[in-house]
Design a protein around this motif. Structure first.
Motif, PDB file in Angstrom:
ATOM      1  N   TRP A 608     -22.022 -23.527  17.788  1.00 36.50           N
ATOM      2  CA  TRP A 608     -22.310 -24.958  17.942  1.00 36.50           C
ATOM      3  C   TRP A 608     -22.530 -25.632  16.599  1.00 36.50           C
ATOM      4  O   TRP A 608     -22.206 -26.818  16.436  1.00 36.50           O
ATOM      5  N   GLY A 609     -23.051 -24.886  15.635  1.00 38.98           N
ATOM      6  CA  GLY A 609     -23.296 -25.472  14.315  1.00 38.98           C
ATOM      7  C   GLY A 609     -22.001 -25.950  13.666  1.00 38.98           C
ATOM      8  O   GLY A 609     -21.971 -26.977  12.986  1.00 38.98           O
ATOM      9  N   VAL A 610     -20.921 -25.207  13.881  1.00 37.64           N
ATOM     10  CA  VAL A 610     -19.624 -25.628  13.344  1.00 37.64           C
ATOM     11  C   VAL A 610     -19.121 -26.854  14.105  1.00 37.64           C
ATOM     12  O   VAL A 610     -18.636 -27.816  13.504  1.00 37.64           O
ATOM     13  N   ARG A 611     -19.260 -26.824  15.424  1.00 39.98           N
ATOM     14  CA  ARG A 611     -18.797 -27.980  16.204  1.00 39.98           C
ATOM     15  C   ARG A 611     -19.549 -29.251  15.784  1.00 39.98           C
ATOM     16  O   ARG A 611     -18.950 -30.311  15.620  1.00 39.98           O
ATOM     17  N   ALA A 612     -20.853 -29.118  15.595  1.00 42.09           N
ATOM     18  CA  ALA A 612     -21.646 -30.295  15.228  1.00 42.09           C
ATOM     19  C   ALA A 612     -21.278 -30.774  13.821  1.00 42.09           C
ATOM     20  O   ALA A 612     -21.181 -31.977  13.562  1.00 42.09           O
ATOM     21  N   THR A 613     -21.077 -29.828  12.907  1.00 40.31           N
ATOM     22  CA  THR A 613     -20.680 -30.204  11.546  1.00 40.31           C
ATOM     23  C   THR A 613     -19.316 -30.891  11.574  1.00 40.31           C
ATOM     24  O   THR A 613     -19.061 -31.839  10.822  1.00 40.31           O
ATOM     25  N   THR A 614     -18.451 -30.420  12.446  1.00 38.83           N
ATOM     26  CA  THR A 614     -17.143 -31.050  12.585  1.00 38.83           C
ATOM     27  C   THR A 614     -17.284 -32.483  13.098  1.00 38.83           C
ATOM     28  O   THR A 614     -16.594 -33.392  12.629  1.00 38.83           O
ATOM     29  N   ALA A 615     -18.188 -32.688  14.029  1.00 38.75           N
ATOM     30  CA  ALA A 615     -18.412 -34.053  14.531  1.00 38.75           C
ATOM     31  C   ALA A 615     -18.851 -34.970  13.393  1.00 38.75           C
ATOM     32  O   ALA A 615     -18.313 -36.066  13.227  1.00 38.75           O
ATOM     33  N   ASP A 616     -19.810 -34.507  12.592  1.00 35.26           N
ATOM     34  CA  ASP A 616     -20.246 -35.316  11.437  1.00 35.26           C
ATOM     35  C   ASP A 616     -19.045 -35.652  10.560  1.00 35.26           C
ATOM     36  O   ASP A 616     -18.890 -36.782  10.090  1.00 35.26           O
ATOM     37  N   SER A 648     -23.843 -39.791  17.282  1.00 36.57           N
ATOM     38  CA  SER A 648     -24.199 -40.333  15.967  1.00 36.57           C
ATOM     39  C   SER A 648     -22.959 -40.575  15.127  1.00 36.57           C
ATOM     40  O   SER A 648     -22.867 -41.571  14.408  1.00 36.57           O
ATOM     41  N   ALA A 649     -22.008 -39.656  15.204  1.00 33.99           N
ATOM     42  CA  ALA A 649     -20.790 -39.801  14.408  1.00 33.99           C
ATOM     43  C   ALA A 649     -20.049 -41.079  14.777  1.00 33.99           C
ATOM     44  O   ALA A 649     -19.440 -41.733  13.932  1.00 33.99           O
ATOM     45  N   LEU A 650     -20.139 -41.468  16.037  1.00 33.46           N
ATOM     46  CA  LEU A 650     -19.466 -42.698  16.470  1.00 33.46           C
ATOM     47  C   LEU A 650     -20.092 -43.937  15.830  1.00 33.46           C
ATOM     48  O   LEU A 650     -19.478 -45.004  15.792  1.00 33.46           O
ATOM     49  N   GLY A 651     -21.296 -43.800  15.330  1.00 37.51           N
ATOM     50  CA  GLY A 651     -21.947 -44.917  14.642  1.00 37.51           C
ATOM     51  C   GLY A 651     -21.296 -45.278  13.320  1.00 37.51           C
ATOM     52  O   GLY A 651     -21.730 -46.205  12.644  1.00 37.51           O
TER      53      GLY A 651
END
Ligand SMILES: [Zn+2]
Length: 880
Positions: A608-616, A648-651
């Motif tokens: 999940w850490g990679v997925r979240a970093t990818t979202a950022d 958050s990334a959508l912000g």
């Protein structure tokens, strides 16, 4: 304990996000060290062996009434007086061996002349009767007219040198003593202190006396006294009492966050080969705590914000385990074996930070541990103030010793040491260190010696570069492949500037070369400014990993082709290597292939850490293809810790009606409160035209602990619409929940900046007794930039119930307001970093204050997810 940077992030983890802007400002806008800790241990005249501490309290006046009996032994011939640390206390009577004695006091000392010169070994029992209204060290959190229902709490915080504000004593770590703590409190109260509970007896007049006894010696900064209206949960570990306490009414939250404590005690006891050393383990959670957590011997105090609402708790992957494992780790490193001086405080904090990851690894798995380490490294590199300072240092006039070197880098150094020595040898070394120094004070050399004795490995060079030297390697990497020779030539350059305490680094580095026939691992000894390593490869590499798995604290610029990064993102087995690929690809703007690959990673990476970093990263890349992927990710079943990052990334996507519509929808209805809060925040950031209505509705609706309300209040400041003023005034007012008020005050200060009535209203909060509200008001006024607030801040400086710790913060904000109209900081204003420096700290330059606030806010939001850390100190005790 912590006082810097890290705790803010934890603050956000534990509490509703977005709420600690003023705390972040407190850190970035640093102030000088007016009350610097003593860097070197004192030379002692006596050995304090035992203290019997009897305390009563005058609740109306917030006074402590004390009688302490110190048993001490003189260490040197010709000692003519006994000097204790004592600040702000009225000493009423002193006896030496039962005879009344003369004494004198200074601002910081109680001096007791002896009738005749003593000799080494002479023993004295000195009784001191005193009273005082502590401005530090002891805190009274009591119901008042605005908060009539809040549970009463009195608690202490000794570290670093604050015990002597409520107890005349020897206030430096290089002495150890046993204690008895005798607390007389209202009969309905509970108390917690060090050691075993011996008795609770009726003291008449509706009072009871609690008698605690600690028979294992520890330092005076680890003494604790907590009293008040608490709920209690009792468990045990191997027959030792394990207890948790919450302010009355929140007892149902204890087991959710704290129930894994016995499992942690078991893990650490086994790993370290030294059983948990104290007679019990209590954790008491208190309101308005000035730190995140404090590892008092056998009786930790933590912030009550770690008591997460049962409906929110499942939304945090690791819960409060970082905080809990950190403070528990200190029971060995810090309490059983204690740094001799503050210059070696990493021996406390680095170990506690390391043990968090040990627990994470055991309980949440390797990916989670790797992710935390990877984040810690990035965080450390991002804080440029840490770069040129060694971990072991005695020159902290300008900044606190409780910094990201003692914590994050210290933890990393231990991780590297474990990796290099191997698990077995490493823990053999720690066991020997703990056993050899059990009940003693230590310096860093003691650790090196113990490791060498236990493992026969000389670690001097390792210690020299990582602990006594500063910085870390910054690698510039490239390679070529010679098809005829079947050989890779790997060029490794160390690009860090060699100056001051920063040198070239020496490290064994694991390099993995993957070709069509599979991966092969090599070990290359890096030591010079530039080295070329020839390595065999049967065909051109598909992927070359330098420091596979990320076992060295480093930054690197690896000149790879896009296709290799894409391959690495998809195929590298360890999380740090895939996360590095995400970051590298995130620098390639406007490349559809890159965005598509990141989209695949967002959908399907196993960590999940990679997925979240990818979202950022997609958020920062921007563009329609990125936003499409992020929107699509919202239709998946991601857990809240990823989902909120996607939101958050959508912000980051301005002027996109579809995104605003989606954010509005998530804000109003979603299974995840964290995602809803992130959507509220993003709407404010985007200054969407529909945002106000959504935020207003969120402020007026209820949610667990006001989680959504607080996010909306915070977001109204970003949105910047004047019509929010009445709502913010309403939620700033006394009587509303403290966290909501902090958010509202902060946002209010960002609106109608020329409206002096608002300035006046915020200034009125300066005189409230509630510490977090004062803090919020101080920083809100500083950031608001309206100089009419200066007299109110100056008046606050003169107030007699001011916590000493606030003084430099107030002065810092006054200095901000006194800046000349051209916006340039005054030279030598005397109070701290300029705005420019603070901006640099968050990686932004040439920004307006408004932009900077937004950036800080966004950073906070990201940190709330991403950065880990245990303790937090709000406000920073010593100037940060
Ligand atoms: Zn700590």
């Amino acid at each position: 304990m912590i006082r810097k940077f890290l705790h803010v992030t934890n603050q956000l983890r534990g509490r509703p996000a977005f709420l600690a802007l003023e705390a972040l400002l407190a850190i970035f806008i640093a102030v000088p060290q007016l009350f610097a800790d003593e860097p070197y241990a004192r030379t002692r005249d006596y050995d304090l062996q035992h203290s019997k501490i009897a305390l009563r309290f005058d609740l109306d006046q917030k006074k402590v009434l004390g009688e302490v009996t110190h048993s001490l032994s003189v260490l040197r011939d010709g000692t003519g007086k006994i000097v204790f640390d004592s600040a702000g206390l009225t000493i009423q009577k002193v006896t030496i061996n039962k005879a009344t004695a003369k004494f004198e006091t200074t601002a910081e000392k109680l001096i007791i002349p002896l009738a005749s010169e003593a000799r080494a070994g002479d023993k004295f029992d000195i009784v001191i009767r005193y009273e005082g209204k502590p401005t530090k060290g002891m805190y009274f959190i009591l119901p008042d007219k605005d908060y009539p229902d809040r549970p009463s709490q009195i608690w202490t915080q000794g570290e670093s040198e604050d015990t002597h504000y409520y107890l005349p004593t020897y206030d430096y770590p290089n002495d150890r003593l046993t204690t008895e703590t005798i607390l007389t409190v209202p009969a309905s109260w509970i108390t917690v202190s060090n050691g075993k509970l011996i008795s609770v007896t009726d003291a008449g007049k509706g009072l009871k006396t609690w008698y605690w006894k600690e028979s294992v010696p520890s330092s005076t900064y680890l003494i604790t006294a907590v009293a008040g209206e608490f709920d209690e949960v009792k468990e045990s570990w191997r027959g030792i009492p394990v207890t948790y306490y919450a302010p009355k009414g929140r007892g149902d939250r204890l087991s959710i966050s704290y129930g894994r404590t016995p499992a942690m005690m078991e893990l650490f006891s086994k790993k370290l080969g030294v059983d948990y050393p104290w007679e019990k383990y209590a954790q008491v959670m208190v309101d308005d705590f000035v730190a995140g957590g404090m590892e008092n011997s056998s009786a930790t105090t933590n912030t009550s914000s770690s008591l997460v609402h049962p409906k929110l708790a499942p939304e945090y992957f690791t819960g409060e385990d970082d905080l809990i494992s950190h403070e528990l780790g200190h029971q060995w490193f810090g309490d059983l074996v204690t740094c001799k001086d503050w210059g070696d405080v990493w021996l406390n904090e680095g170990f506690a930070t390391f043990l968090e990851v040990v627990w994470t690894e055991a309980h949440f798995g390797k990916d989670q541990a790797d992710y935390e380490r990877w984040n810690n490294a990035r965080e450390w590199f991002a804080n440029s103030n840490l770069w040129n300072k060694p971990i072991v240092r005695h020159d902290f006039d300008d900044s606190s010793e409780f910094d990201g070197n003692a914590y994050g880098k210290g933890g990393w150094v231990l991780y590297m040491l474990r990796h290099q020595l191997g698990e077995d040898a490493f823990y053999r070394g720690l066991k020997h260190y703990l056993e050899a120094h059990r009940g003693k004070n230590v310096v860093t050399a003691d650790l090196a010696k113990a490791i060498e004795e236990a493992t026969h490995t000389n670690v001097d060079q390792f210690f020299s570069q990582w602990l006594y030297g500063a910085g870390a390697p910054k690698f510039d990497l490239s390679y070529s492949y010679d098809a005829e020779k079947h050989q890779v030539a790997l060029t490794v350059k160390q690009s860090q500037t060699v100056e001051g305490r920063v040198g070239l680094f020496r490290a064994p580095v694991e390099v993995e070369i993957t070709t069509a026939s599979g991966p092969k691992l090599y070990n290359v000894p890096v030591s010079k400014e530039k080295q070329i390593f020839p390595l065999p490869a049967d065909s051109a590499p598909l992927m070359l990993l330098f420091d596979k798995g990320g076992h060295i604290l480093k930054s690197s610029e690896f000149h790879k082709e896009k296709k290799e990064w894409l391959y690495q993102l998809k195929n590298a087995s360890d999380l740090p290597d895939r996360a590095d690929a995400v970051v590298a690809l995130g620098k390639m703007k406007g490349d559809e292939e890159v965005v598509a690959a990141l989209g695949e990673s967002l959908r399907s990476d196993k960590a999940w850490g990679v997925r979240a970093t990818t979202a950022d990263t997609l958020g920062h890349l921007g563009g329609a293809p990125s936003s499409k992927l992020l929107l699509a990710a919202l239709d998946s079943n991601e857990k809240p810790w990823v989902r909120s990052r996607v939101v958050s990334a959508l912000g980051n996507f301005k002027d996109d009606a579809a995104i605003v519509a989606k954010l509005n929808a998530v804000a109003k209805q979603d299974d995840s409160y964290r995602a809803r809060a992130a959507a509220l925040q993003a709407l404010g950031q985007l200054k969407a035209s529909t945002a106000f209505a959504t935020l207003e509705a969120a402020v007026n609706a209820d949610s667990p602990d006001g989680f959504l309300r607080n996010a909306a209040l915070r977001s109204l400041g970003s949105l910047g619409e004047e019509k929010a003023v009445p709502l913010l005034l309403e939620w700033s007012a006394a009587g509303k929940p403290i966290d909501s008020r902090r958010a509202a005050i902060n946002s209010l200060a960002r609106l109608q900046k020329d409206n002096q009535d608002i300035t006046k209203q915020i200034a009125a909060y300066l005189t409230e007794p509630h510490f977090p509200i004062r803090m919020a008001a101080i920083y809100a006024l500083g950031g608001r930039g309206d100089a009419t607030a200066i007299p109110a801040l100056e008046a606050l400086l003169k107030s007699d119930d001011l916590s000493i710790e606030m003084t430099p913060m107030i002065k810092g904000q006054i200095a901000r307001l006194k800046k000349p109209a051209d916006g340039k900081p005054r030279a030598n204003s005397g109070y701290g970093d300029t705005d420019e420096e603070s901006a640099e700290n968050v990686g932004s330059e040439n920004l307006t204050t408004e932009q900077r606030l937004e950036k800080l806010e966004r950073l906070l939001q990201e940190m709330s997810e991403r950065l880990k850390s245990m303790e937090k100190r709000l406000p920073p005790a010593k100037p940060q």
